[in-house]
Design a protein around this motif. Sequence first.
Motif, PDB file in Angstrom:
ATOM      1  N   SER A 114      17.981 -30.262  54.005  1.00  0.00           N
ATOM      2  CA  SER A 114      19.184 -29.897  54.867  1.00  0.00           C
ATOM      3  C   SER A 114      19.807 -28.617  54.250  1.00  0.00           C
ATOM      4  N   THR A 115      19.092 -28.074  53.085  1.00  0.00           N
ATOM      5  CA  THR A 115      20.186 -26.692  52.443  1.00  0.00           C
ATOM      6  C   THR A 115      19.047 -25.457  52.835  1.00  0.00           C
TER       7      THR A 115
ATOM      8  N   ALA B 257      17.544 -23.101  55.654  1.00  0.00           N
ATOM      9  CA  ALA B 257      17.758 -22.723  57.114  1.00  0.00           C
ATOM     10  C   ALA B 257      16.283 -22.985  57.689  1.00  0.00           C
TER      11      ALA B 257
ATOM     12  N   ASN C 235      19.747 -26.452  57.895  1.00  0.00           N
ATOM     13  CA  ASN C 235      20.951 -26.603  57.695  1.00  0.00           C
ATOM     14  C   ASN C 235      21.972 -27.027  58.972  1.00  0.00           C
ATOM     15  N   ASN C 236      21.157 -27.105  59.974  1.00  0.00           N
ATOM     16  CA  ASN C 236      21.794 -27.227  61.523  1.00  0.00           C
ATOM     17  C   ASN C 236      21.144 -28.807  61.753  1.00  0.00           C
TER      18      ASN C 236
ATOM     19  N   ARG D  10      17.267 -30.295  62.631  1.00  0.00           N
ATOM     20  CA  ARG D  10      16.621 -31.506  62.162  1.00  0.00           C
ATOM     21  C   ARG D  10      16.160 -32.462  63.271  1.00  0.00           C
TER      22      ARG D  10
ATOM     23  N   LYS E 159      12.849 -23.802  47.916  1.00  0.00           N
ATOM     24  CA  LYS E 159      13.513 -22.789  48.498  1.00  0.00           C
ATOM     25  C   LYS E 159      12.369 -21.272  48.360  1.00  0.00           C
TER      26      LYS E 159
ATOM     27  N   GLN F  59      18.254 -33.028  49.553  1.00  0.00           N
ATOM     28  CA  GLN F  59      19.389 -32.242  49.020  1.00  0.00           C
ATOM     29  C   GLN F  59      20.764 -32.603  49.651  1.00  0.00           C
ATOM     30  N   THR F  60      20.749 -33.902  50.013  1.00  0.00           N
ATOM     31  CA  THR F  60      22.033 -34.406  50.909  1.00  0.00           C
ATOM     32  C   THR F  60      22.816 -34.577  49.909  1.00  0.00           C
TER      33      THR F  60
ATOM     34  N   VAL G  83      18.354 -36.205  57.960  1.00  0.00           N
ATOM     35  CA  VAL G  83      17.849 -35.681  56.735  1.00  0.00           C
ATOM     36  C   VAL G  83      16.694 -36.196  56.115  1.00  0.00           C
TER      37      VAL G  83
END
Length: 590
Positions: free
Chosen positions: A339-340, A342, A345-346, A350, A472, A513-514, A551
């Motif tokens: 979720s972190t 891009a 993150n929207n 998801r 990442k 990463q929630t 998520v």
Amino acid sequence: MTPQRSSRPGRIAVAALVVAALTATAACGGGGDDDKAGGKGAGFNAGAKGIANPSTKTGGTLKFIGKQDLDSADPTRQYYGMAWDFSRFYSRQLVSYATKPGAAGAELVPDLAAGKAVITNGGKTYTYKLRDGITWEDGTPITSKDIKYGIQRVWATDVLPGGPAYLRQVLDPAGAYKGPYKDTTPDKLGLKAILTPDDKTIVFNLPKANGDFEQMLAMPAGSPVKREKDNGAQYQLKPFSSGPYKFEKYEPKKSISLVRNDKWNKASDPIRPALPDKITVTINSNIEAIDELLIKGEYDVDLNATGMGQAGRTKALKEHKDNVDNMTTSFVRYVDIVSTLAPFNNIECRKAVIYATDFASIQQVRGGPQAGGDIAPNMLPKDVKGSDDYDPFGVLARKGKPDTAKAKEALKACGKPEGFSTNISARSNNPGEVQAAEALQESLSAVGIKTQVDPIDGAESSSITGSPAVVKQRNLGLIMTGWGPDFPTGQGFSQPIIDGRFIADNANYNMSQTNDPKINKFFDDALLETDPNKAGEIYKQMNHAVADLAVQMPLVYEKNITWRSSRLTNAYSTAAYSGRYDYVTLGVVK
């Protein structure tokens, strides 16, 4: 991992239990001591519904084979379920799990302790007295200080990453203690929440009550460690034994051999029958070869217990069905959506993945309903209180088929009407995981979501998918994984993988990463409940909130086809270890 147990006096009691259970499930097949290597197996599902080949015979070599090594042999650092199961050969805890098949195996029973805890102070103080005759592999007594020291190692995450964080979170929520390697007290026993008034007494003082505390002590992280033998990160190469077996040799990613610990005192251990003379593990990354070697009788059981591959299970079911168990596990196979990262993150991006996924196709790739499991509408396994059929994205209603129209609507809502690109992580040595990732890749491509599958060695996952920085760097937006309960509550299953306070720089299991305050608070509220049914209602709300956030994308509630050799004795599925065999009771007919 898992749940609870009751004290029994050794091999004779184990044998009586085994005989009674097999008699009750005679329809599952025969077996017993007449079975020889290469002979007829105990019967289809004999180990899934009862106990296959009951025996009290000692001797011989129990031979494991696995595609993947233990995540660590150091009990403090273990988090793989099969490692927890295997470690009972050489590590003990204050309490452990009953050597009983099925749900009864989830019962907590005394191990190093003479009895269950005396709980006082409104559920915040736990006091244990130790058994007589408990010893290390050098014959010296195991003391309360050894247990405290071993537990304190959980705080040394800079030196010993990888294990569960529960004990640290519950005993020292403020993080004041820094672990024994930075401890400035003379005896390196400075954690104030644990007291050792004498060598046979240990007292735990919790800042807040937690009804699952004894479950946490039953994990390998609750094992004693002798301070003089602790060499930090190198300890995993040869842990000092408190159980019936000790390390003869360990070559990481290659092999393990355990031999009898002649200083182990059977009278002090009501749990472990210690039947084989020797236990070996061979690591072989070729999944198809493992199945062939098992079928040939060269090995007894799969260490990883994730099920046979397609070719192996087809042959086993056709030609050797009496050696097969169709295990129902407590594992959920799922995808973490990071979720972190891009565009995930929207939330709409998801949701697009969930709507576009062909769950039925992935179920078939994983072996269908029998060998793969049932399609999962949400994350909580069926044996955890709070589980229900909540299905906010209609996965079951559409029989697991993709909803392309809704996927495209979601893409438009997240500003990516033409789709986007990301990568999918999958463990190359986990049966069906890469193939499942490829099936996901195909279904996502139909709506313009372009992906590359990035295969990794499962033994390295804690430093790849378990590192937010590496995730990442490699653009791993979708992470194929699986999880079983550490113990059967919402805390024991969900907290490490969804509570934001459990996110770590390395060995991170909250891979989506929630960090949602509402979800985190559900855990806090549930832990205040002494009634498990009321706690279950809170965990149900927590699970619904997780599903709504999109998520985590559950795929199947896992089943698998498991092989047991004809010479394997006392094989049964236990709830304590998510449905796999209880390794510590296994023996072999020589």
